[in-house]
Design a protein around this motif. Sequence first.
Motif, PDB file in Angstrom:
ATOM      1  N   THR A  45       5.322 -23.979   2.348  1.00  0.00           N
ATOM      2  CA  THR A  45       5.031 -22.328   3.271  1.00  0.00           C
ATOM      3  C   THR A  45       5.837 -22.076   4.158  1.00  0.00           C
ATOM      4  O   THR A  45       6.596 -23.104   4.706  1.00  0.00           O
ATOM      5  N   ALA A  46       6.064 -21.109   4.265  1.00  0.00           N
ATOM      6  CA  ALA A  46       7.112 -20.438   5.099  1.00  0.00           C
ATOM      7  C   ALA A  46       6.736 -20.820   6.621  1.00  0.00           C
ATOM      8  O   ALA A  46       5.817 -20.865   6.967  1.00  0.00           O
ATOM      9  N   PRO A  47       7.915 -20.894   7.461  1.00  0.00           N
ATOM     10  CA  PRO A  47       7.813 -21.418   8.821  1.00  0.00           C
ATOM     11  C   PRO A  47       6.907 -20.340   9.570  1.00  0.00           C
ATOM     12  O   PRO A  47       6.912 -19.071   9.094  1.00  0.00           O
ATOM     13  N   ALA A  48       6.193 -20.478  10.408  1.00  0.00           N
ATOM     14  CA  ALA A  48       5.190 -19.714  11.405  1.00  0.00           C
ATOM     15  C   ALA A  48       5.850 -18.495  11.806  1.00  0.00           C
ATOM     16  O   ALA A  48       5.559 -17.355  12.085  1.00  0.00           O
ATOM     17  N   ASP A  49       7.289 -18.871  12.207  1.00  0.00           N
ATOM     18  CA  ASP A  49       8.028 -18.074  13.099  1.00  0.00           C
ATOM     19  C   ASP A  49       8.998 -17.057  11.931  1.00  0.00           C
ATOM     20  O   ASP A  49       9.782 -16.428  12.624  1.00  0.00           O
ATOM     21  N   ALA A  50       8.674 -17.118  10.686  1.00  0.00           N
ATOM     22  CA  ALA A  50       9.469 -16.425   9.756  1.00  0.00           C
ATOM     23  C   ALA A  50       9.583 -14.864   9.980  1.00  0.00           C
ATOM     24  O   ALA A  50       8.353 -14.509  10.123  1.00  0.00           O
ATOM     25  N   GLU A  51      10.563 -14.417   9.802  1.00  0.00           N
ATOM     26  CA  GLU A  51      10.667 -12.907  10.133  1.00  0.00           C
ATOM     27  C   GLU A  51      10.128 -12.179   8.828  1.00  0.00           C
ATOM     28  O   GLU A  51      10.692 -12.593   7.870  1.00  0.00           O
ATOM     29  N   ARG A  52       9.292 -11.160   9.007  1.00  0.00           N
ATOM     30  CA  ARG A  52       8.755 -10.497   7.856  1.00  0.00           C
ATOM     31  C   ARG A  52       9.638  -9.279   7.592  1.00  0.00           C
ATOM     32  O   ARG A  52      10.109  -8.912   8.430  1.00  0.00           O
ATOM     33  N   ARG A  53      10.040  -9.211   6.300  1.00  0.00           N
ATOM     34  CA  ARG A  53      10.958  -8.028   6.063  1.00  0.00           C
ATOM     35  C   ARG A  53      10.245  -7.202   4.690  1.00  0.00           C
ATOM     36  O   ARG A  53       9.852  -7.551   3.821  1.00  0.00           O
ATOM     37  N   PRO A  54       9.963  -5.618   5.241  1.00  0.00           N
ATOM     38  CA  PRO A  54       9.137  -5.024   4.546  1.00  0.00           C
ATOM     39  C   PRO A  54       9.577  -4.661   3.110  1.00  0.00           C
ATOM     40  O   PRO A  54       9.017  -4.672   1.895  1.00  0.00           O
ATOM     41  N   ASP A  55      11.267  -4.606   2.989  1.00  0.00           N
ATOM     42  CA  ASP A  55      11.639  -4.442   1.629  1.00  0.00           C
ATOM     43  C   ASP A  55      11.409  -5.639   0.790  1.00  0.00           C
ATOM     44  O   ASP A  55      11.230  -5.487  -0.345  1.00  0.00           O
ATOM     45  N   LEU A  56      11.670  -6.874   1.336  1.00  0.00           N
ATOM     46  CA  LEU A  56      11.671  -7.928   0.567  1.00  0.00           C
ATOM     47  C   LEU A  56      10.249  -8.004   0.352  1.00  0.00           C
ATOM     48  O   LEU A  56       9.802  -8.442  -1.013  1.00  0.00           O
ATOM     49  N   ASP A  57       9.170  -7.984   0.987  1.00  0.00           N
ATOM     50  CA  ASP A  57       7.549  -7.880   0.751  1.00  0.00           C
ATOM     51  C   ASP A  57       7.437  -7.071  -0.572  1.00  0.00           C
ATOM     52  O   ASP A  57       6.486  -7.338  -1.436  1.00  0.00           O
ATOM     53  N   GLU A  58       7.999  -5.992  -0.236  1.00  0.00           N
ATOM     54  CA  GLU A  58       7.696  -4.796  -1.499  1.00  0.00           C
ATOM     55  C   GLU A  58       8.347  -5.143  -2.815  1.00  0.00           C
ATOM     56  O   GLU A  58       7.753  -5.081  -3.799  1.00  0.00           O
ATOM     57  N   LEU A  59       9.474  -5.766  -2.807  1.00  0.00           N
ATOM     58  CA  LEU A  59      10.038  -6.145  -4.099  1.00  0.00           C
ATOM     59  C   LEU A  59       9.209  -7.492  -4.618  1.00  0.00           C
ATOM     60  O   LEU A  59       8.908  -7.623  -5.788  1.00  0.00           O
ATOM     61  N   LEU A  60       9.010  -8.481  -3.854  1.00  0.00           N
ATOM     62  CA  LEU A  60       8.261  -9.575  -4.474  1.00  0.00           C
ATOM     63  C   LEU A  60       6.938  -9.300  -4.813  1.00  0.00           C
ATOM     64  O   LEU A  60       6.460  -9.737  -5.699  1.00  0.00           O
ATOM     65  N   GLY A  61       6.232  -8.454  -4.169  1.00  0.00           N
ATOM     66  CA  GLY A  61       4.885  -7.755  -4.466  1.00  0.00           C
ATOM     67  C   GLY A  61       4.952  -7.255  -5.906  1.00  0.00           C
ATOM     68  O   GLY A  61       4.123  -7.730  -6.645  1.00  0.00           O
ATOM     69  N   ARG A  62       5.831  -6.630  -6.109  1.00  0.00           N
ATOM     70  CA  ARG A  62       6.138  -6.003  -7.445  1.00  0.00           C
ATOM     71  C   ARG A  62       6.515  -7.163  -8.504  1.00  0.00           C
ATOM     72  O   ARG A  62       5.926  -7.000  -9.557  1.00  0.00           O
ATOM     73  N   ILE A  63       7.351  -7.874  -8.238  1.00  0.00           N
ATOM     74  CA  ILE A  63       7.749  -8.973  -9.105  1.00  0.00           C
ATOM     75  C   ILE A  63       6.546 -10.087  -9.562  1.00  0.00           C
ATOM     76  O   ILE A  63       6.544 -10.299 -10.620  1.00  0.00           O
ATOM     77  N   PHE A  64       5.683 -10.381  -8.454  1.00  0.00           N
ATOM     78  CA  PHE A  64       4.809 -11.204  -8.569  1.00  0.00           C
ATOM     79  C   PHE A  64       3.522 -10.457  -9.366  1.00  0.00           C
ATOM     80  O   PHE A  64       2.715 -11.020 -10.281  1.00  0.00           O
ATOM     81  N   THR A  65       3.370  -9.190  -9.174  1.00  0.00           N
ATOM     82  CA  THR A  65       2.262  -8.620  -9.919  1.00  0.00           C
ATOM     83  C   THR A  65       2.716  -8.504 -11.428  1.00  0.00           C
ATOM     84  O   THR A  65       1.869  -8.649 -12.326  1.00  0.00           O
ATOM     85  N   SER A  66       4.105  -8.087 -11.699  1.00  0.00           N
ATOM     86  CA  SER A  66       4.554  -7.992 -13.033  1.00  0.00           C
ATOM     87  C   SER A  66       4.306  -9.463 -13.647  1.00  0.00           C
ATOM     88  O   SER A  66       4.264  -9.431 -14.960  1.00  0.00           O
ATOM     89  N   ALA A  67       4.645 -10.594 -12.917  1.00  0.00           N
ATOM     90  CA  ALA A  67       4.720 -11.684 -13.629  1.00  0.00           C
ATOM     91  C   ALA A  67       3.276 -12.221 -13.998  1.00  0.00           C
ATOM     92  O   ALA A  67       3.000 -12.825 -15.128  1.00  0.00           O
ATOM     93  N   ARG A  68       2.310 -11.814 -13.151  1.00  0.00           N
ATOM     94  CA  ARG A  68       0.985 -11.980 -13.567  1.00  0.00           C
ATOM     95  C   ARG A  68       0.602 -11.324 -14.926  1.00  0.00           C
ATOM     96  O   ARG A  68      -0.507 -11.542 -15.634  1.00  0.00           O
ATOM     97  N   GLY A  69       0.996 -10.046 -14.958  1.00  0.00           N
ATOM     98  CA  GLY A  69       0.610  -9.201 -16.116  1.00  0.00           C
ATOM     99  C   GLY A  69       1.226  -9.880 -17.518  1.00  0.00           C
ATOM    100  O   GLY A  69       0.993  -9.422 -18.431  1.00  0.00           O
TER     101      GLY A  69
END
Length: 243
Positions: free
Chosen positions: A219-243
């Motif tokens: 799991t990511a470290p508790a203090d890991a910085e969130r990046r909206p651009d990365l969250d958006e990309l990974l959300g799309r990748i993971f959704t596509s992989a499930r499909g």
Amino acid sequence: MPECLAAHLAVYEGTGANMSNIVDIIQSAQGGQIIENLSDRFGLASWQTRAAVDSLLPALVAALSKAAEQPDSLRPLLDAANDAAHRAAFENAEEAHSQASLDGGDAIVAHLFGSAAAAGEVSQLAARESGLRADVLQRLLPVLVSIAAGGLGSTLERQGVAAVLDQPTEPPAPPAPKGGWLTGLFASLFGTKPAPQPQTAPPADALQEALDHIRKTLTAPADAERRPDLDELLGRIFTSARG
């Protein structure tokens, strides 16, 4: 009755051996010289290599955390963690670039992100973040993943996860199944190999504790910085992989 995993882990508290997450593990690779070693291999300045690794780590950690949520996704990671080529990559700079390590790293990357094309998108994003060329990041990613897999296996073994599965019982347990301590974990948790006899299997709570510890490590470290651009990309990748 085996001792709980916490008792084994307590031995390492305050010694530096208790790596708390996958980022710590990667940073400890190759005797703590991973940045210098990668710099030599890729012909980069140390600051460039650090920027490259820092730009790839958030995506890698997010993908590992995601994979840890389901047994079918976690199992290939644990297989890789028990692979001699990845263990060698974690310990040795030259071995990190062996064909076995690179092929295994490519396979893990494809598993984590769903496809080589998706991994390429991750490299493109990391390139924009680091200022390095995307092809450099794409070559670095499987090396980093192989090192991470080997470090995960080595660290979990040192931390006592293996010991939970190797404790003697009454009557004495038969030799461990071929394939090492992770084979026993798969047998008891995932049913993927012939399971040990009930009287020799570790208690369910000890196995669950081992599994919880593995997932926490990924799991990511508790203090890991969130990046909206990365969250958006990974959300799309993971959704596509499930499909």
